[in-house]
Structure formats: C-alpha cells, structure tokens
Scaffold this active site. Structure first.
Site, PDB file in Angstrom:
ATOM      1  N   TYR A 144      32.908  46.546  43.943  1.00  0.00           N
ATOM      2  CA  TYR A 144      32.467  46.049  44.995  1.00  0.00           C
ATOM      3  C   TYR A 144      32.342  47.500  45.818  1.00  0.00           C
ATOM      4  O   TYR A 144      33.284  48.267  45.522  1.00  0.00           O
ATOM      5  CB  TYR A 144      33.351  45.134  45.880  1.00  0.00           C
ATOM      6  N   ASP A 239      33.232  55.982  43.715  1.00  0.00           N
ATOM      7  CA  ASP A 239      33.202  55.382  44.875  1.00  0.00           C
ATOM      8  C   ASP A 239      34.882  55.257  45.300  1.00  0.00           C
ATOM      9  O   ASP A 239      35.683  54.597  44.513  1.00  0.00           O
ATOM     10  CB  ASP A 239      32.861  54.012  44.828  1.00  0.00           C
ATOM     11  N   LYS A 267      38.552  54.046  54.624  1.00  0.00           N
ATOM     12  CA  LYS A 267      39.912  53.459  54.684  1.00  0.00           C
ATOM     13  C   LYS A 267      40.724  54.640  55.204  1.00  0.00           C
ATOM     14  O   LYS A 267      41.048  55.000  56.167  1.00  0.00           O
ATOM     15  CB  LYS A 267      40.284  52.820  53.356  1.00  0.00           C
TER      16      LYS A 267
HETATM   17  P1  KE4 Z   1      33.661  49.030  54.260  1.00  0.00           P
HETATM   18  O1  KE4 Z   1      32.315  48.815  54.453  1.00  0.00           O
HETATM   19  O2  KE4 Z   1      34.426  47.691  54.308  1.00  0.00           O
HETATM   20  O3  KE4 Z   1      34.550  50.072  55.077  1.00  0.00           O
HETATM   21  O4  KE4 Z   1      33.878  49.691  52.729  1.00  0.00           O
HETATM   22  C1  KE4 Z   1      33.380  48.884  51.745  1.00  0.00           C
HETATM   23  C2  KE4 Z   1      33.984  49.362  50.322  1.00  0.00           C
HETATM   24  C3  KE4 Z   1      33.305  50.185  49.309  1.00  0.00           C
HETATM   25  N1  KE4 Z   1      33.809  50.539  48.239  1.00  0.00           N
HETATM   26  C4  KE4 Z   1      35.125  49.992  48.089  1.00  0.00           C
HETATM   27  C5  KE4 Z   1      35.618  50.424  46.552  1.00  0.00           C
HETATM   28  C6  KE4 Z   1      35.822  48.986  48.744  1.00  0.00           C
HETATM   29  O5  KE4 Z   1      36.895  48.520  48.290  1.00  0.00           O
HETATM   30  C7  KE4 Z   1      35.266  48.656  50.011  1.00  0.00           C
HETATM   31  C8  KE4 Z   1      35.667  47.555  50.971  1.00  0.00           C
HETATM   32  N2  KE4 Z   1      36.916  47.037  50.391  1.00  0.00           N
HETATM   33  C9  KE4 Z   1      37.109  45.574  50.887  1.00  0.00           C
HETATM   34  C10 KE4 Z   1      38.280  45.046  50.166  1.00  0.00           C
HETATM   35  N3  KE4 Z   1      38.189  44.844  48.686  1.00  0.00           N
HETATM   36  C11 KE4 Z   1      37.271  45.507  52.372  1.00  0.00           C
HETATM   37  C12 KE4 Z   1      37.641  44.349  52.802  1.00  0.00           C
HETATM   38  C13 KE4 Z   1      36.580  43.531  53.705  1.00  0.00           C
HETATM   39  O6  KE4 Z   1      35.619  43.362  53.097  1.00  0.00           O
HETATM   40  O7  KE4 Z   1      36.885  43.056  54.753  1.00  0.00           O
END
Ligand code: KE4
Length: 420
Positions: A144, A239, A267
């Site tokens: 993701y 990523d 993060k």
């Molecule tokens: P954000 O747009 O949520 O800040 O980041 C997206 C993203 C991009 N790349 C990786 C590897 C990620 O894990 C994420 C976001 N992770 C999720 C949890 N697996 C965020 C939690 C959520 O969607 O509320």
C-alpha cells in the site's frame, strides 16, 4: 471493560463521517465490534474516553517511535507556536529538516516536503514518469502506497482489510498504467520487464512490507530488483513511509544496503504531526517545479509546527542511536514470546502475528490467514489492555517508550488469547 462513551460517540460519528472514522483502518470492521475513541496518550499507553488504559502497539500507525507526548517534541512544538502556525513562505526550519533527512539517508540528495505519505508517493511516481518519459509503474500485490489513484491496484492495508480488490472511482485508464506483481518474486519482475521494460517508468516497493502485515524481503530480492531496474532504465522508488527512521536510522535502504533512485517518507519524520517527503537523485529532483517542469505543490508543505516536531524527532534519534538497540531487543522478545500456532514476521520494531501456519512471504500466503481467529485474538487483547492494529494485514509497532512491564503484560495476554 465498558465502552459506553465510545459507543455513544460512534453513534454520532456515523451520522456525518463515512463509517464514523476519518481513515478506514480505524473502523474495527474486520475484527468485530466498534472502534474505541481515544481521550489521551502518555508514553507507551493510550486512554480511551471510558477511562480504559491500553499498551499501544499502533503508535498512530507508526509515527510515534518515541511514544505519546515525548517531552522533546512537545517543547519543539510549543517553541514553534511562539512565532506563529503557518506562513506559506519559506522558513529556516524547513532547511534544517531537509538537511536532517539528506544527512540520514545518503541516497536523498534533494528532498521536497509534503503533508502525507500519499502526497509523497503520488509526487514520486509523477516525477519518475516525467524524468523517464515513460508511463507504466510496477507495484506489488499487498503493498500500500497511500490512496493514489493509480496505486490503488491490488493494494494492502485498508483495502486488504476490507476486501476491496480494486476501489471504485479509479478510471480503468489509470489502473492500466499499473502492473501489480507478487512480492518476493524476481522471476515475475524479470518477466514483466521483458515484456514491458521499455515503458516502465519505475518500480515502487515497500522494501519491508507493512501493509499486508509485516513481510520482509527474501535474501537477494531487493538486490535483484535494483539490478533489473538499472538494466531497463527504470527508476527504483523505495516507499519508506513506514520503514524510514524505523527499521534503522537510515531506513530499510541502510539495513539492506540498497541505493534507490527516489525515496518516499512520512510518519516518523513528522513526529506525530503531518509531514511527508520525497527525494532522491539531484538530477531527478531538479526537474521538480519551480526548478524544473514537473509540478507539485502544497499549501501547508513545510508547516512550521509539523517541521519543528519532525526535526525534534530526527535530532533525538540521531543523538540516541541506542533507541534502535532497545527496539531490536524488545521486538525480539515479542517475537520469541508469540502465541502458539502463529507465524511471526518481524523487522526491528515492526512485526505481525499471522494466524496461519506460514511462511508468509507475499500476499498469496498472507491472505491464507484465519482472520476470524485474528479478530477473536484482537478483541481478547483489547479487553486485556493491549491495543494492536485492528487488522490482520497491518504491522504492530514497538516504540522506545514500551517498558519491560508492558512487554511482560503483552506476552501474558497473548498466551491467554492465542487460542480464542
Ligand atoms: P499517509 O497518506 O496515510 O500518510 O501515508 C500513506 C502510506 C504510504 N506508504 C506506506 C508504506 C504506508 O504504510 C502508508 C500509510 N500506512 C497506513 C497504515 N498501514 C496508514 C494508516 C491509515 O491509512 O489510516
């Protein structure tokens, strides 16, 4: 535990917020029951609106490597508040954060700050397409990269959790620019490049996957990926939104000794406030507007409060490398003490208990999990004061604030709940 206040708030929330949450993974949809509403956090603990206390292994989905309300970060935010909240103009703090990121991650020669991981990955693939003049992007099933239209193809995290194969609203034309392959298979990657290589702008990968649960790269996998992308003139995008500054100060690329062309971050670099970033080779990043023709922008990019929090986090981690030793030790104890009959994958302070005989090396093996048994485990742990990610297909995170007592209590609860 009682959840009266959470239940009342949830009844209100579903009236004017889709599903009652501002991000699907928070909804407890796959584990049964309703989300608990949090009132406050302190160190490694969360307290919900009914006064229940939990050992927190979500840590805001990764950012809180130092735990809730870390003094150094609160002080930095308070200091930033003295001068204002946002200017929409450059500030010295942004340069300091850019320098800290480039200093920690040598492959990042130039970096642009944004507000989320999604913005970072969306921008990185646009830059890769602009730099190479090619259209196709390779991603991996179960990975993701945020809710970027063309990357919501066979994605992990909330889509895997909710069983959304490919989300509505993404035009087929967008999805057709994405090639989704099995993770940890170099033959599959080689074959895709043999057929489409001249049209592939980039490969984007979670170097350690967190979004199908924690799945490490098999030995040689990332090295092979790097060799193939160079051979075909495609860019390699790591990523590291989740792994950056978590699995090592320099991220997974430091841990595995790979130099990608572009890296995305989020993060941890925001210290709990909204910061994302993308960066890499100067010849590539120099094409980003206004230096070059590839446009990307953001009203609150480099926000002074968020930058102050992120800078305090990175400065603390640089000054205290012992944090990573502690995270490794505690992670190893949670791995060794896992409940009977689960497959544990762990890299440093991110881990997953998979309810399947395993091994779990890709989405095909991850999706064999008994998600109903995970749901019973999750609810049992919650009632015993342990807050895990509410999905089998997410990673759990240990932070520097977790105490030996936290770990012992967690392992004891795991022994009771493993067989539910
Ligand atoms: P954000 O747009 O949520 O800040 O980041 C997206 C993203 C991009 N790349 C990786 C590897 C990620 O894990 C994420 C976001 N992770 C999720 C949890 N697996 C965020 C939690 C959520 O969607 O509320």
């Amino acid at each position: 535990m009682i959840h009266t206040q959470s239940e009342a708030l949830f009844r209100r929330a579903v009236q004017n917020i889709p599903g009652g949450v501002n991000s699907p993974v928070r909804a407890f949809r796959s584990v049964g029951g309703q989300p608990v509403f949090m009132a406050r956090g302190e160190g490694s603990h969360l307290f919900d609106v009914d006064g229940n206390e939990y050992i927190d292994y979500v840590g805001s989905w990764g950012p809180l490597l130092l735990g809730h309300r870390r003094a150094e970060i609160l002080e930095a935010i308070a200091g930033a508040l003295e001068i204002g909240t946002s200017f929409g103009a450059p500030t010295a703090g942004e340069l300091d954060l850019a320098d800290a990121i480039c200093d920690a991650v040598p492959s990042i020669e130039m970096v642009r700050l944004v507000n989320s991981g999604t913005e970072a990955t969306m921008s990185a693939i646009r830059v890769a397409r602009g730099f190479t003049g090619r259209d196709l992007i390779v991603k991996f099933e179960g990975c993701y990269h945020g809710h970027v239209d063309s990357l919501l193809v066979k994605a992990g995290s909330g889509l895997a959790t909710l069983g959304i194969a490919d989300t509505q609203g993404v035009p087929k034309a967008f999805a057709d620019t994405t090639i989704a392959l099995p993770y940890n298979s170099l033959p599959a990657l080689e074959e895709a490049f043999a057929v489409h290589g001249a049209r592939i702008a980039a490969v984007i990968v979670e170097p350690v996957v967190g979004n199908m649960g924690c799945v490490p790269p098999l030995p040689g996998y990332l090295e092979g990926m790097r060799e193939i992308t160079v051979r075909y003139g495609a860019l390699l995008i790591f990523d590291e939104v989740m792994t950056g500054f978590r699995v090592a100060f320099g991220g997974a690329q430091q841990r595995y000794g790979i130099r990608p062309d572009l890296t995305t971050l989020g993060k941890v670099i925001g210290g709990g406030l909204p910061v994302g970033a993308y960066g890499g080779r100067k010849d590539i990043m120099s094409m980003v507007a206004p230096a070059g023709p590839i446009y990307q922008a953001g009203t609150l990019s480099g926000n002074p409060l968020a930058v102050a929090a992120g800078l305090a986090m990175l400065r603390y981690l640089k000054q205290h490398p012992e944090v990573y030793t502690r995270l490794e030790e505690v992670g190893a104890r949670l791995e060794a003490g896992a409940p009977e009959g689960v497959t544990v994958n762990r890299v440093g302070s991110m881990f997953t208990y998979f309810f399947t005989p395993g091994p779990v090396t890709d989405w095909e093996s991850a999706k064999q999990c008994d998600t109903a048994r995970f749901g019973r485990f999750f609810r049992g742990m919650l009632e015993r004061g342990v807050y895990l990610a509410p999905s089998q297909f997410e990673a759990a995170f240990v932070g520097a604030a977790h105490s030996d007592e936290d770990i012992e209590k967690t392992l004891a609860a795991g022994r009771e709940c493993g067989g539910l």
